[in-house]
Design a protein around this motif. Sequence first.
Motif, PDB file in Angstrom:
ATOM      1  N   PRO A   1     -33.626 -80.939-180.229  1.00  9.37           N
ATOM      2  CA  PRO A   1     -33.107 -81.097-178.868  1.00  9.37           C
ATOM      3  C   PRO A   1     -32.914 -79.775-178.130  1.00  9.37           C
ATOM      4  O   PRO A   1     -33.234 -79.667-176.939  1.00  9.37           O
ATOM      5  CB  PRO A   1     -31.775 -81.813-179.079  1.00  9.37           C
ATOM      6  CG  PRO A   1     -31.905 -82.490-180.388  1.00  9.37           C
ATOM      7  CD  PRO A   1     -32.786 -81.630-181.213  1.00  9.37           C
ATOM      8  N   GLY A   2     -32.373 -78.766-178.814  1.00 12.91           N
ATOM      9  CA  GLY A   2     -32.115 -77.484-178.172  1.00 12.91           C
ATOM     10  C   GLY A   2     -33.385 -76.828-177.650  1.00 12.91           C
ATOM     11  O   GLY A   2     -33.406 -76.282-176.537  1.00 12.91           O
ATOM     12  N   ARG A   3     -34.444 -76.908-178.418  1.00 15.83           N
ATOM     13  CA  ARG A   3     -35.708 -76.311-177.985  1.00 15.83           C
ATOM     14  C   ARG A   3     -36.307 -77.081-176.816  1.00 15.83           C
ATOM     15  O   ARG A   3     -36.853 -76.486-175.884  1.00 15.83           O
ATOM     16  CB  ARG A   3     -36.685 -76.285-179.156  1.00 15.83           C
ATOM     17  CG  ARG A   3     -37.998 -75.590-178.836  1.00 15.83           C
ATOM     18  CD  ARG A   3     -38.835 -75.400-180.067  1.00 15.83           C
ATOM     19  NE  ARG A   3     -40.075 -74.714-179.746  1.00 15.83           N
ATOM     20  CZ  ARG A   3     -40.991 -74.385-180.647  1.00 15.83           C
ATOM     21  NH1 ARG A   3     -40.792 -74.661-181.934  1.00 15.83           N
ATOM     22  NH2 ARG A   3     -42.097 -73.776-180.283  1.00 15.83           N
ATOM     23  N   MET A   4     -36.209 -78.406-176.866  1.00 17.91           N
ATOM     24  CA  MET A   4     -36.706 -79.211-175.751  1.00 17.91           C
ATOM     25  C   MET A   4     -35.972 -78.856-174.456  1.00 17.91           C
ATOM     26  O   MET A   4     -36.588 -78.748-173.395  1.00 17.91           O
ATOM     27  CB  MET A   4     -36.526 -80.706-176.052  1.00 17.91           C
ATOM     28  CG  MET A   4     -37.556 -81.284-176.983  1.00 17.91           C
ATOM     29  SD  MET A   4     -37.438 -83.098-177.025  1.00 17.91           S
ATOM     30  CE  MET A   4     -38.920 -83.504-177.946  1.00 17.91           C
ATOM     31  N   ALA A   5     -34.664 -78.686-174.542  1.00 18.59           N
ATOM     32  CA  ALA A   5     -33.867 -78.379-173.358  1.00 18.59           C
ATOM     33  C   ALA A   5     -34.287 -77.057-172.727  1.00 18.59           C
ATOM     34  O   ALA A   5     -34.227 -76.882-171.506  1.00 18.59           O
ATOM     35  CB  ALA A   5     -32.390 -78.350-173.713  1.00 18.59           C
ATOM     36  N   LYS A   6     -34.728 -76.109-173.557  1.00 16.90           N
ATOM     37  CA  LYS A   6     -35.142 -74.796-173.058  1.00 16.90           C
ATOM     38  C   LYS A   6     -36.559 -74.804-172.494  1.00 16.90           C
ATOM     39  O   LYS A   6     -36.862 -74.057-171.559  1.00 16.90           O
ATOM     40  CB  LYS A   6     -35.060 -73.761-174.181  1.00 16.90           C
ATOM     41  CG  LYS A   6     -33.648 -73.434-174.621  1.00 16.90           C
ATOM     42  CD  LYS A   6     -33.666 -72.414-175.754  1.00 16.90           C
ATOM     43  CE  LYS A   6     -32.244 -72.081-176.213  1.00 16.90           C
ATOM     44  NZ  LYS A   6     -32.258 -71.105-177.334  1.00 16.90           N
ATOM     45  N   GLU A   7     -37.436 -75.662-173.040  1.00 19.52           N
ATOM     46  CA  GLU A   7     -38.855 -75.583-172.707  1.00 19.52           C
ATOM     47  C   GLU A   7     -39.339 -76.608-171.691  1.00 19.52           C
ATOM     48  O   GLU A   7     -40.365 -76.401-171.045  1.00 19.52           O
ATOM     49  CB  GLU A   7     -39.692 -75.711-173.984  1.00 19.52           C
ATOM     50  CG  GLU A   7     -39.484 -74.573-174.960  1.00 19.52           C
ATOM     51  CD  GLU A   7     -40.436 -74.658-176.141  1.00 19.52           C
ATOM     52  OE1 GLU A   7     -41.186 -75.652-176.227  1.00 19.52           O
ATOM     53  OE2 GLU A   7     -40.437 -73.714-176.947  1.00 19.52           O
ATOM     54  N   TYR A   8     -38.611 -77.719-171.531  1.00 19.20           N
ATOM     55  CA  TYR A   8     -39.126 -78.794-170.684  1.00 19.20           C
ATOM     56  C   TYR A   8     -38.371 -78.902-169.362  1.00 19.20           C
ATOM     57  O   TYR A   8     -37.179 -78.587-169.277  1.00 19.20           O
ATOM     58  CB  TYR A   8     -39.081 -80.118-171.428  1.00 19.20           C
ATOM     59  CG  TYR A   8     -39.959 -80.138-172.656  1.00 19.20           C
ATOM     60  CD1 TYR A   8     -41.301 -79.775-172.587  1.00 19.20           C
ATOM     61  CD2 TYR A   8     -39.440 -80.519-173.892  1.00 19.20           C
ATOM     62  CE1 TYR A   8     -42.106 -79.784-173.711  1.00 19.20           C
ATOM     63  CE2 TYR A   8     -40.235 -80.530-175.021  1.00 19.20           C
ATOM     64  CZ  TYR A   8     -41.574 -80.159-174.924  1.00 19.20           C
ATOM     65  OH  TYR A   8     -42.362 -80.166-176.034  1.00 19.20           O
ATOM     66  N   GLU A   9     -39.074 -79.392-168.352  1.00 23.36           N
ATOM     67  CA  GLU A   9     -38.475 -79.550-167.019  1.00 23.36           C
ATOM     68  C   GLU A   9     -37.401 -80.628-167.012  1.00 23.36           C
ATOM     69  O   GLU A   9     -36.383 -80.497-166.347  1.00 23.36           O
ATOM     70  CB  GLU A   9     -39.576 -79.910-166.009  1.00 23.36           C
ATOM     71  CG  GLU A   9     -39.078 -80.033-164.585  1.00 23.36           C
ATOM     72  CD  GLU A   9     -40.184 -80.410-163.616  1.00 23.36           C
ATOM     73  OE1 GLU A   9     -39.910 -80.427-162.402  1.00 23.36           O
ATOM     74  OE2 GLU A   9     -41.319 -80.696-164.062  1.00 23.36           O
ATOM     75  N   TYR A  10     -37.649 -81.715-167.762  1.00 24.98           N
ATOM     76  CA  TYR A  10     -36.676 -82.804-167.859  1.00 24.98           C
ATOM     77  C   TYR A  10     -36.484 -83.190-169.320  1.00 24.98           C
ATOM     78  O   TYR A  10     -37.451 -83.300-170.080  1.00 24.98           O
ATOM     79  CB  TYR A  10     -37.152 -84.038-167.090  1.00 24.98           C
ATOM     80  CG  TYR A  10     -37.247 -83.843-165.600  1.00 24.98           C
ATOM     81  CD1 TYR A  10     -36.113 -83.948-164.782  1.00 24.98           C
ATOM     82  CD2 TYR A  10     -38.462 -83.558-165.005  1.00 24.98           C
ATOM     83  CE1 TYR A  10     -36.202 -83.770-163.411  1.00 24.98           C
ATOM     84  CE2 TYR A  10     -38.569 -83.378-163.627  1.00 24.98           C
ATOM     85  CZ  TYR A  10     -37.441 -83.479-162.841  1.00 24.98           C
ATOM     86  OH  TYR A  10     -37.529 -83.302-161.489  1.00 24.98           O
ATOM     87  N   ILE A  11     -35.239 -83.398-169.698  1.00 25.51           N
ATOM     88  CA  ILE A  11     -34.959 -83.871-171.046  1.00 25.51           C
ATOM     89  C   ILE A  11     -34.363 -85.273-170.974  1.00 25.51           C
ATOM     90  O   ILE A  11     -33.930 -85.729-169.911  1.00 25.51           O
ATOM     91  CB  ILE A  11     -33.998 -82.918-171.796  1.00 25.51           C
ATOM     92  CG1 ILE A  11     -32.679 -82.749-171.027  1.00 25.51           C
ATOM     93  CG2 ILE A  11     -34.673 -81.578-172.032  1.00 25.51           C
ATOM     94  CD1 ILE A  11     -31.637 -81.950-171.793  1.00 25.51           C
ATOM     95  N   ALA A  12     -34.360 -85.945-172.111  1.00 31.53           N
ATOM     96  CA  ALA A  12     -33.926 -87.345-172.149  1.00 31.53           C
ATOM     97  C   ALA A  12     -32.916 -87.553-173.269  1.00 31.53           C
ATOM     98  O   ALA A  12     -33.003 -86.919-174.328  1.00 31.53           O
ATOM     99  CB  ALA A  12     -35.139 -88.251-172.358  1.00 31.53           C
TER     100      ALA A  12
END
Length: 213
Positions: free
Chosen positions: A106-117
Amino acid sequence: MPGKRILAICGVMALVIAGSMTWWLQGRGEENLGVPEKVCNESFSGDEVEPLFPSVNGELDSLVRESFPGPFENTSGFSASTSCEMTIDGHGVSFRVSHPSYSDPPGRMAKEYEYIAELGDVYGAYFPRGGTLRTVVRCPVPGNERDKLVIVTGADVAERGSDAYEGFDKGVGKLAQLSGYATRTLARKVYKCKGAGEIPRGPVRIKPGKGGS
């Protein structure tokens, strides 16, 4: 008189036969129109999928790969995926399931993606350009307690730039609702992931991440 009676009877029979043929032909013409009660090898309710199509007056075309939703498999880093794709009048809704040996935390997704879910402990990301929403569910299997179930739900109404795009609040909202439903259904009823019963009801929550578009 007998002749007139025979003609009258023949006329009535002709009307009955004509009416029956009309009903049969109409039934034949409409049997593939719209979204059926169950889709994707009866994995999902048609009522949940139907709102994602701009129109349901056309014929439904579907492509189901690898006996969707498929068995839970994970082989040392190789992830096989299975999918179900449907279109009506050129506009699509799709589901893809995979069981990777690794997925971004989750932490990496939050840093790399425009929108998280988010949906309880379920996490993922929304991709505007593809109109897809990826959810990641912890789904332990014997020999790998860290295994994941990854579900990608897509729809043209949520794809930025598509002629079917209905905007963030409406189109993406519909996708979030369908993604939540698909995630719960597959995790609970198909793969029976441990703890899946605690996945909250309702749509996946989408919020801005720190990554670019």
